[in-house]
Design a protein around this motif. Structure first.
Motif, PDB file in Angstrom:
ATOM      1  N   HIS A 190      43.884  37.464  25.158  1.00  0.00           N
ATOM      2  CA  HIS A 190      44.027  36.859  26.485  1.00  0.00           C
ATOM      3  C   HIS A 190      44.505  37.901  27.487  1.00  0.00           C
ATOM      4  N   LEU A 191      43.817  37.962  28.604  1.00  0.00           N
ATOM      5  CA  LEU A 191      44.184  38.914  29.643  1.00  0.00           C
ATOM      6  C   LEU A 191      44.452  38.191  30.945  1.00  0.00           C
ATOM      7  N   PRO A 192      45.548  38.532  31.604  1.00  0.00           N
ATOM      8  CA  PRO A 192      45.749  38.016  32.955  1.00  0.00           C
ATOM      9  C   PRO A 192      44.793  38.731  33.902  1.00  0.00           C
ATOM     10  N   ARG A 193      44.473  38.095  35.001  1.00  0.00           N
ATOM     11  CA  ARG A 193      43.716  38.791  36.033  1.00  0.00           C
ATOM     12  C   ARG A 193      44.695  39.672  36.786  1.00  0.00           C
ATOM     13  N   ILE A 194      44.457  40.982  36.739  1.00  0.00           N
ATOM     14  CA  ILE A 194      45.383  41.915  37.376  1.00  0.00           C
ATOM     15  C   ILE A 194      44.944  42.186  38.809  1.00  0.00           C
ATOM     16  N   ALA A 195      43.657  42.438  38.958  1.00  0.00           N
ATOM     17  CA  ALA A 195      43.163  42.884  40.254  1.00  0.00           C
ATOM     18  C   ALA A 195      42.765  41.683  41.097  1.00  0.00           C
ATOM     19  N   SER A 196      42.879  41.843  42.388  1.00  0.00           N
ATOM     20  CA  SER A 196      42.434  40.784  43.291  1.00  0.00           C
ATOM     21  C   SER A 196      40.936  40.944  43.531  1.00  0.00           C
ATOM     22  N   ALA A 197      40.243  39.823  43.635  1.00  0.00           N
ATOM     23  CA  ALA A 197      38.789  39.873  43.836  1.00  0.00           C
ATOM     24  C   ALA A 197      38.463  40.228  45.280  1.00  0.00           C
TER      25      ALA A 197
ATOM     26  N   LEU B 119      43.403  51.400  28.893  1.00  0.00           N
ATOM     27  CA  LEU B 119      43.564  50.896  30.261  1.00  0.00           C
ATOM     28  C   LEU B 119      44.258  49.532  30.276  1.00  0.00           C
ATOM     29  N   VAL B 120      43.815  48.627  29.398  1.00  0.00           N
ATOM     30  CA  VAL B 120      44.385  47.276  29.366  1.00  0.00           C
ATOM     31  C   VAL B 120      45.872  47.338  29.019  1.00  0.00           C
ATOM     32  N   GLU B 121      46.234  48.159  28.041  1.00  0.00           N
ATOM     33  CA  GLU B 121      47.655  48.275  27.683  1.00  0.00           C
ATOM     34  C   GLU B 121      48.489  48.773  28.858  1.00  0.00           C
ATOM     35  N   GLN B 122      47.966  49.742  29.593  1.00  0.00           N
ATOM     36  CA  GLN B 122      48.706  50.248  30.754  1.00  0.00           C
ATOM     37  C   GLN B 122      48.818  49.189  31.847  1.00  0.00           C
ATOM     38  N   ALA B 123      47.734  48.445  32.055  1.00  0.00           N
ATOM     39  CA  ALA B 123      47.746  47.425  33.109  1.00  0.00           C
ATOM     40  C   ALA B 123      48.699  46.289  32.736  1.00  0.00           C
ATOM     41  N   LEU B 124      48.748  45.943  31.440  1.00  0.00           N
ATOM     42  CA  LEU B 124      49.683  44.907  30.982  1.00  0.00           C
ATOM     43  C   LEU B 124      51.122  45.420  31.033  1.00  0.00           C
ATOM     44  N   GLY B 125      51.281  46.729  30.839  1.00  0.00           N
ATOM     45  CA  GLY B 125      52.621  47.309  30.826  1.00  0.00           C
ATOM     46  C   GLY B 125      53.315  47.153  29.485  1.00  0.00           C
ATOM     47  N   ARG B 126      52.536  46.830  28.451  1.00  0.00           N
ATOM     48  CA  ARG B 126      53.119  46.719  27.104  1.00  0.00           C
ATOM     49  C   ARG B 126      52.018  46.957  26.087  1.00  0.00           C
TER      50      ARG B 126
ATOM     51  N   GLU C  73      18.683  51.665  47.942  1.00  0.00           N
ATOM     52  CA  GLU C  73      18.645  50.214  48.211  1.00  0.00           C
ATOM     53  C   GLU C  73      18.613  49.409  46.911  1.00  0.00           C
ATOM     54  N   ASP C  74      17.935  49.961  45.890  1.00  0.00           N
ATOM     55  CA  ASP C  74      17.714  49.213  44.652  1.00  0.00           C
ATOM     56  C   ASP C  74      18.599  49.724  43.515  1.00  0.00           C
ATOM     57  N   VAL C  75      19.761  50.252  43.856  1.00  0.00           N
ATOM     58  CA  VAL C  75      20.644  50.869  42.844  1.00  0.00           C
ATOM     59  C   VAL C  75      21.020  49.886  41.723  1.00  0.00           C
ATOM     60  N   ASP C  76      21.122  50.436  40.530  1.00  0.00           N
ATOM     61  CA  ASP C  76      21.498  49.674  39.334  1.00  0.00           C
ATOM     62  C   ASP C  76      22.841  50.242  38.864  1.00  0.00           C
ATOM     63  N   TRP C  77      23.881  49.421  38.830  1.00  0.00           N
ATOM     64  CA  TRP C  77      25.270  49.879  38.687  1.00  0.00           C
ATOM     65  C   TRP C  77      25.962  49.098  37.581  1.00  0.00           C
ATOM     66  N   ALA C  78      26.693  49.742  36.724  1.00  0.00           N
ATOM     67  CA  ALA C  78      27.479  49.011  35.721  1.00  0.00           C
ATOM     68  C   ALA C  78      28.726  49.797  35.342  1.00  0.00           C
ATOM     69  N   ILE C  79      29.867  49.096  35.329  1.00  0.00           N
ATOM     70  CA  ILE C  79      31.110  49.623  34.761  1.00  0.00           C
ATOM     71  C   ILE C  79      31.455  48.691  33.597  1.00  0.00           C
ATOM     72  N   TYR C  80      31.419  49.207  32.382  1.00  0.00           N
ATOM     73  CA  TYR C  80      31.674  48.367  31.214  1.00  0.00           C
ATOM     74  C   TYR C  80      33.159  48.156  31.036  1.00  0.00           C
ATOM     75  N   GLY C  81      33.569  46.895  30.819  1.00  0.00           N
ATOM     76  CA  GLY C  81      34.986  46.601  30.627  1.00  0.00           C
ATOM     77  C   GLY C  81      35.258  45.134  30.861  1.00  0.00           C
ATOM     78  N   PRO C  82      36.511  44.698  30.607  1.00  0.00           N
ATOM     79  CA  PRO C  82      36.857  43.277  30.685  1.00  0.00           C
ATOM     80  C   PRO C  82      36.907  42.780  32.131  1.00  0.00           C
ATOM     81  N   ILE C  83      35.877  42.025  32.528  1.00  0.00           N
ATOM     82  CA  ILE C  83      35.785  41.555  33.913  1.00  0.00           C
ATOM     83  C   ILE C  83      36.782  40.435  34.203  1.00  0.00           C
ATOM     84  N   ASP C  84      37.314  39.779  33.134  1.00  0.00           N
ATOM     85  CA  ASP C  84      38.359  38.767  33.357  1.00  0.00           C
ATOM     86  C   ASP C  84      39.585  39.413  33.997  1.00  0.00           C
ATOM     87  N   MET C  85      39.904  40.613  33.535  1.00  0.00           N
ATOM     88  CA  MET C  85      41.088  41.297  34.047  1.00  0.00           C
ATOM     89  C   MET C  85      40.759  42.094  35.311  1.00  0.00           C
ATOM     90  N   PHE C  86      39.591  42.691  35.322  1.00  0.00           N
ATOM     91  CA  PHE C  86      39.195  43.545  36.437  1.00  0.00           C
ATOM     92  C   PHE C  86      37.868  43.032  37.004  1.00  0.00           C
TER      93      PHE C  86
END
Lengths: 146, 146
Positions: B138-145, A128-135, A31-44
């Motif tokens: 600058h990163l585009p938002r790739i994933a949908s919220a 990951l970001v480079e792959q998601a951008l595709g360049r 119930e009280d789980v503490d969770w974190a995935i480090y990375g750019p939240i703007d993109m993901f």
């Protein structure tokens, strides 16, 4: 010897992501789980910190909406009595873009009575970001080769 | 109980980086060591894979030429008999640019007879690259919220 909590959690998590079957997973999260995935939240938007079972189930739903896991290999693993760390390589698809992604991550997890209480996930995020951008992102050489 | 190999290796590594004293470290690295730091080698030539003691000592010299460690905190750790994994937060300076950097990494290490035989280091590389550039990418938002 009973099965380590990691294996049950891992099966249930992948089932929740790929098949959207969350019943198994719900019983394995504290119930009280503490969770974190480090990375750019703007993109993901499903990266970042979450606290509590409801927030974690919600973020797993968002992950399931965005990716499909094709394959994962556990490259390194250490198990404690109620803890586990692994380094993993994932092959997955970003569903929106129908784009294949290959990423490496490390996780550190703690369990209590078989339920996940804490998890930290670190990702090779630049790759990951480079792959998601595709360049590729052009980088200057910062460090001297000596 | 004798001290875990990780502690001796960690002390010697940090001494080699900050004080350029490699004597302690040399005795703690296996001749056939397998070493990898995942990340963009275009920007950081001391990232990537190295094989064998000479190559690893050389890359540690390059790291010492480029960074100074101010502080590190071990946020998570798991120890096996001859293995160890930790998630760590480092505060360091890039010497060329005199730039402070804060980074999170995870490592998985294996030892044999007290010597490092294998290490894999994963870094939150996007965060690192942004700090080294000194500006956000600058990163585009790739994933949908969702």
């Amino acid at each position: 010897m009973t099965e380590h909590s990691l294996w049950r959690f891992s099966r249930a998590l992948h089932r929740a992501i790929n098949e959207r079957q969350r019943e198994d997973l719900e019983a394995l999260i504290d119930e009280d789980v503490d969770w974190a995935i480090y990375g750019p939240i703007d993109m993901f938007p499903f990266f970042g910190a979450r606290r509590g079972k409801a927030a974690v189930l919600e973020v797993i739903r968002q992950i399931a909406d965005n990716i499909r896991v094709h394959r994962f290999d556990r490259e390194s693993i250490l198990l404690g009595v109620e803890s586990a760390a692994s380094m993993m390589r994932y092959s997955l698809t970003m569903l929106d873009a129908n784009k294949p992604i290959s990423l490496r991550l490390a996780h550190f997890a703690q369990f209590k009575a078989g339920r996940l209480t804490n998890i930290r996930v670190l990702i090779d995020t630049f790759d990951l970001v480079e792959q998601a951008l595709g360049r590729p992102i052009h980088l200057p050489r910062i460090a001297s080769a000596g």
